[in-house]
Design an enzyme around this catalytic site. Sequence first.
Site, PDB file in Angstrom:
ATOM      1  N   ARG A  31      -6.745   6.492  11.882  1.00 47.91           N
ATOM      2  CA  ARG A  31      -5.352   6.229  11.908  1.00 47.91           C
ATOM      3  C   ARG A  31      -4.741   7.247  10.764  1.00 47.91           C
ATOM      4  O   ARG A  31      -4.770   6.978   9.682  1.00 47.91           O
ATOM      5  CB  ARG A  31      -5.145   4.843  11.187  1.00 47.91           C
ATOM      6  CG  ARG A  31      -5.501   3.877  12.590  1.00 47.91           C
ATOM      7  CD  ARG A  31      -5.139   2.548  12.091  1.00 47.91           C
ATOM      8  NE  ARG A  31      -5.661   1.357  13.057  1.00 47.91           N
ATOM      9  CZ  ARG A  31      -5.427   0.150  13.073  1.00 47.91           C
ATOM     10  NH1 ARG A  31      -5.155  -0.252  11.849  1.00 47.91           N
ATOM     11  NH2 ARG A  31      -5.762  -0.640  13.897  1.00 47.91           N
ATOM     12  N   ASP A  88      -2.388   9.546   8.313  1.00 48.60           N
ATOM     13  CA  ASP A  88      -1.237   9.374   7.987  1.00 48.60           C
ATOM     14  C   ASP A  88      -0.100  10.325   8.153  1.00 48.60           C
ATOM     15  O   ASP A  88      -0.473  11.034   8.912  1.00 48.60           O
ATOM     16  CB  ASP A  88      -1.271   9.104   6.331  1.00 48.60           C
ATOM     17  CG  ASP A  88      -2.166   7.958   5.783  1.00 48.60           C
ATOM     18  OD1 ASP A  88      -2.149   7.084   6.532  1.00 48.60           O
ATOM     19  OD2 ASP A  88      -2.592   8.052   4.759  1.00 48.60           O
ATOM     20  N   ARG A 144      -8.313  12.771   0.447  1.00 50.36           N
ATOM     21  CA  ARG A 144      -7.379  13.306  -0.555  1.00 50.36           C
ATOM     22  C   ARG A 144      -7.884  12.879  -1.984  1.00 50.36           C
ATOM     23  O   ARG A 144      -7.304  13.820  -2.769  1.00 50.36           O
ATOM     24  CB  ARG A 144      -5.854  12.770   0.143  1.00 50.36           C
ATOM     25  CG  ARG A 144      -5.546  13.509   1.482  1.00 50.36           C
ATOM     26  CD  ARG A 144      -4.425  12.435   1.865  1.00 50.36           C
ATOM     27  NE  ARG A 144      -3.115  12.500   1.045  1.00 50.36           N
ATOM     28  CZ  ARG A 144      -2.260  11.910   1.206  1.00 50.36           C
ATOM     29  NH1 ARG A 144      -2.073  10.950   2.355  1.00 50.36           N
ATOM     30  NH2 ARG A 144      -1.228  11.985   0.364  1.00 50.36           N
ATOM     31  N   TYR A 150     -13.926  15.497   8.140  1.00 48.55           N
ATOM     32  CA  TYR A 150     -12.372  15.606   7.730  1.00 48.55           C
ATOM     33  C   TYR A 150     -12.536  17.060   7.173  1.00 48.55           C
ATOM     34  O   TYR A 150     -13.382  17.550   6.196  1.00 48.55           O
ATOM     35  CB  TYR A 150     -11.940  14.837   6.865  1.00 48.55           C
ATOM     36  CG  TYR A 150     -11.218  13.660   7.512  1.00 48.55           C
ATOM     37  CD1 TYR A 150      -9.753  13.849   7.829  1.00 48.55           C
ATOM     38  CD2 TYR A 150     -11.820  12.484   7.861  1.00 48.55           C
ATOM     39  CE1 TYR A 150      -9.248  12.638   8.458  1.00 48.55           C
ATOM     40  CE2 TYR A 150     -11.147  11.540   8.514  1.00 48.55           C
ATOM     41  CZ  TYR A 150      -9.869  11.404   8.921  1.00 48.55           C
ATOM     42  OH  TYR A 150      -9.381  10.672   9.278  1.00 48.55           O
TER      43      TYR A 150
END
Length: 256
Positions: free
Chosen positions: A46, A48, A196, A107
Amino acid sequence: MTMAYDGHLFHGFQMQPNQRTVQGEIEKALQKMTKGKRVIVEGSGRTDAGVHALGQVIHFDYPGNVIPADRMILALNSMMPMDIIFKECEIVSEDFHVRYSAKGKWYRYRVSLDRFVNPFKRFYTGHYPYPLEVERMQIAAKDLIGTHDFTSFAASGGQIIDKVRTMYYVNIEKDEKENEIVFDFICSGFLYNMVRILVGALLEIGNGKRPVDDFPRIIAAKNRQEVRETAQASGLYLYHVFYDELPKKYRQDLDL
């Protein structure tokens, strides 16, 4: 189905009331194709608001007659907005689940080192106009490899209680042509904002604000307050989802 999207104008992947989301756009198209039946779309992750994808994977159970994979991808792409594209499609077995069947996720995070924010990159990279030593970050990243409790790198708001994950691969390189740092992380799974927060900590190490050997201490603390920085959403990309065993070239943990 494997898809890519520009996350800038989406309020994330997951459906939310009165917000434009990736899941919402896909389900809206499928509802037209099924003449009003709701088809629930499941995503591998999911993402952001503002986060992009080059290799997001979804699955859904299509009611009625079986549509061949090549026709499904044509039909959906013809109905998608310009910031979504489907790249691959296949019919899978009933026991496949896009999230639970995944063996790992990749990622990528891109950081622009330009002194000023480039207007053509501002939605697609993070920005860090301060001195950085790539080698310091590369050395520090080795301490992330292996199985750890990543509580210190999970933002509040996540629903997952067990925060133990296996980090298989971390690579940090400078893209000289674009004047960017490219971070790649492959892990058994990621916690809320984990990439992040990791990038935020690595940038502090690269800038000398943190010692190179700080990650073992941070991991042991199991305390989100140890890392306050969270890199911007704009530089993050869901790059690839693995459903087969990871290739050995991406298994740095095997060298431990």
